[in-house]
Design an enzyme around this catalytic site. Structure first.
Site, PDB file in Angstrom:
ATOM      1  N   HIS A 173     -12.129   4.987   1.744  1.00  0.00           N
ATOM      2  CA  HIS A 173     -12.766   5.844   2.751  1.00  0.00           C
ATOM      3  C   HIS A 173     -13.960   6.623   2.199  1.00  0.00           C
ATOM      4  O   HIS A 173     -13.859   7.279   1.165  1.00  0.00           O
ATOM      5  CB  HIS A 173     -11.760   6.855   3.305  1.00  0.00           C
ATOM      6  CG  HIS A 173     -10.531   6.236   3.849  1.00  0.00           C
ATOM      7  ND1 HIS A 173      -9.362   6.930   4.016  1.00  0.00           N
ATOM      8  CD2 HIS A 173     -10.270   4.971   4.261  1.00  0.00           C
ATOM      9  CE1 HIS A 173      -8.427   6.127   4.505  1.00  0.00           C
ATOM     10  NE2 HIS A 173      -8.955   4.934   4.668  1.00  0.00           N
ATOM     11  N   HIS A 178       0.853  -1.187   0.000  1.00  0.00           N
ATOM     12  CA  HIS A 178       0.000   0.000   0.000  1.00  0.00           C
ATOM     13  C   HIS A 178       0.888   1.236   0.000  1.00  0.00           C
ATOM     14  O   HIS A 178       1.851   1.310   0.747  1.00  0.00           O
ATOM     15  CB  HIS A 178      -0.900   0.001   1.238  1.00  0.00           C
ATOM     16  CG  HIS A 178      -1.970   1.045   1.210  1.00  0.00           C
ATOM     17  ND1 HIS A 178      -1.712   2.394   1.369  1.00  0.00           N
ATOM     18  CD2 HIS A 178      -3.317   0.948   1.041  1.00  0.00           C
ATOM     19  CE1 HIS A 178      -2.838   3.073   1.305  1.00  0.00           C
ATOM     20  NE2 HIS A 178      -3.826   2.223   1.102  1.00  0.00           N
ATOM     21  N   HIS A 230      -7.688   0.361  -4.232  1.00  0.00           N
ATOM     22  CA  HIS A 230      -8.555   1.173  -3.386  1.00  0.00           C
ATOM     23  C   HIS A 230      -8.926   2.409  -4.201  1.00  0.00           C
ATOM     24  O   HIS A 230      -8.032   3.186  -4.570  1.00  0.00           O
ATOM     25  CB  HIS A 230      -7.836   1.635  -2.119  1.00  0.00           C
ATOM     26  CG  HIS A 230      -7.472   0.537  -1.181  1.00  0.00           C
ATOM     27  ND1 HIS A 230      -6.715   0.772  -0.043  1.00  0.00           N
ATOM     28  CD2 HIS A 230      -7.747  -0.784  -1.191  1.00  0.00           C
ATOM     29  CE1 HIS A 230      -6.549  -0.374   0.600  1.00  0.00           C
ATOM     30  NE2 HIS A 230      -7.169  -1.324  -0.082  1.00  0.00           N
ATOM     31  N   CYS A 290      -3.802   2.649  -4.399  1.00  0.00           N
ATOM     32  CA  CYS A 290      -4.713   3.488  -3.618  1.00  0.00           C
ATOM     33  C   CYS A 290      -4.723   4.872  -4.247  1.00  0.00           C
ATOM     34  O   CYS A 290      -3.759   5.632  -4.118  1.00  0.00           O
ATOM     35  CB  CYS A 290      -4.286   3.557  -2.155  1.00  0.00           C
ATOM     36  SG  CYS A 290      -5.411   4.562  -1.153  1.00  0.00           S
ATOM     37  N   TYR A 300     -15.351   4.656   7.317  1.00  0.00           N
ATOM     38  CA  TYR A 300     -15.823   3.294   7.050  1.00  0.00           C
ATOM     39  C   TYR A 300     -17.291   3.080   7.411  1.00  0.00           C
ATOM     40  O   TYR A 300     -17.686   2.024   7.883  1.00  0.00           O
ATOM     41  CB  TYR A 300     -14.930   2.283   7.776  1.00  0.00           C
ATOM     42  CG  TYR A 300     -13.588   2.157   7.107  1.00  0.00           C
ATOM     43  CD1 TYR A 300     -13.448   1.431   5.933  1.00  0.00           C
ATOM     44  CD2 TYR A 300     -12.475   2.805   7.621  1.00  0.00           C
ATOM     45  CE1 TYR A 300     -12.231   1.331   5.292  1.00  0.00           C
ATOM     46  CE2 TYR A 300     -11.235   2.718   6.988  1.00  0.00           C
ATOM     47  CZ  TYR A 300     -11.125   1.978   5.827  1.00  0.00           C
ATOM     48  OH  TYR A 300      -9.909   1.901   5.181  1.00  0.00           O
TER      49      TYR A 300
END
Length: 348
Positions: free
Chosen positions: A309, A196, A263, A234, A322
């Protein structure tokens, strides 16, 4: 692509049967949250998560995350012991049918925000980061939003001293040392290890970060060439810096087979080192989400995706980032973007 949703296990206030009602939802991603970093996981704990998801018609094929012990990042004499435990956890999740393990190599702080409930004009709240606000904090006496304060003051001071005196080249060497021992296990058991990016993608409290740019990622993949040495793309983390061309990176690394997991979220950059997490739609933030998804599809991406998110909307009192509602909206939007991009690709 395989649409997924982050789920925190039995303690998650968002129940699995709600997640299963989101259109096109393939599964959830989760982890063993009650075991500290560096410990060996029990297969029974992993299977308990998997069976709970499967009972609601959801797959569970991605672990997010297996924590990397600080001794590995710092390169201490105990790192081999903790690397061995990490390898054992990779073998365990592989035996339980998992295909991908997400992890990060951010020293001490993991992701960092200065606000968890920034109030927007429409009444929603979101996560936000201000470089100037962070610089006003004393890292030796932290009350940092979202950080679990898992280190005692003396241990935190020791870690800060270790990393502040560490050249980024040394931290990179420690990452390569880790990968050279873990990736062969991933190759053996057929699991993709997906790093990540740093969040945010720059140094924090004077501590180096080494997974922030295209140059960083090229160096990581060159050092350990196996395709199982991959990236969790991400968009919000990389996109927090205007220096990163996220769509370009998405197509480049997808075409290399380096992105098993993505993500997808948007951010609104408000200045140098300042941003907040907006709605997923391109018009809400600084990132062209349609362009990014098209780039992934052009690159041949067929991995796991989750809406990252979300804001807290409609008076939902949820875990910051979340909650159910905004992430469900994001999931529907992401499905639409992929459907259109994939149909466009089919007609070429």
């Amino acid at each position: 692509m395989k649409l997924s949703f982050r789920w925190y296990g039995k303690s998650d206030p968002v129940p699995l049967h709600y997640i299963s009602q989101i259109p096109n939802m393939h599964g959830v991603v989760s982890s063993v949250y009650d075991v500290h970093a560096g410990a060996v996981w029990k297969a029974t704990s992993v299977l308990e998560l998997k069976n709970a998801a499967n009972a609601e018609g959801l797959a569970l094929e991605v672990i997010e995350s297996v924590p990397v012990h600080e001794d590995i990042k710092a390169g201490t004499g105990k790192r081999d012991e903790y690397i061995a435990a990490f390898c054992e956890n990779v073998r365990t999740v592989a035996k339980c049918g998992f295909k991908c393990v997400c992890y990060n190599f951010m020293p001490v702080f993991d992701w960092v925000r200065t606000e968890l409930d920034r109030l927007e004009k429409d009444g929603s709240t979101s996560l936000a980061y201000s470089r100037s606000a962070l610089e006003e904090l004393d890292p030796k006496n932290l009350r940092l939003p979202g950080w679990d304060e898992s280190y005692a003051p003396d241990e935190l001071k020791r870690l800060l001293d270790v990393y502040r005196g560490m050249p980024r080249e040394k931290l990179f060497e420690n990452l390569v040392y880790f990968l050279q021992r873990v990736i062969p296990v991933c190759d053996e058991v057929g699991v993709a290890l997906a790093i990540h990016p740093d969040d945010p993608p720059w140094d924090v409290f004077g501590i180096p970060r080494i997974v922030s740019t295209e140059e960083d990622l090229d160096a990581i993949f060159s050092a350990v060439p196996s395709k199982n040495n991959g990236l969790t793309l991400c968009t919000g983390s990389l996109g927090s810096s205007e220096k990163n061309d996220v769509a370009h990176m998405a197509e480049k690394y997808a075409s290399q087979g380096r992105i098993p997991f993505a993500h997808l979220r948007n951010v609104f950059r408000t200045g140098d080192g300042e941003f907040y997490e907006s709605g997923h739609f391109s018009g809400c933030g600084s990132l062209d989400m349609a362009k990014i998804v098209r780039a992934l599809v052009r690159g041949g991406f067929d991995g796991y995706v989750r809406p990252d998110h979300g804001r807290n909307i409609w008076d939902e009192n949820a875990r910051p980032g979340y909650g159910l509602y905004d992430r469900a909206l994001g999931a529907a939007y992401i499905t639409g973007l992929f459907e259109m991009a994939e149909k466009e690709e089919e007609t070429k």
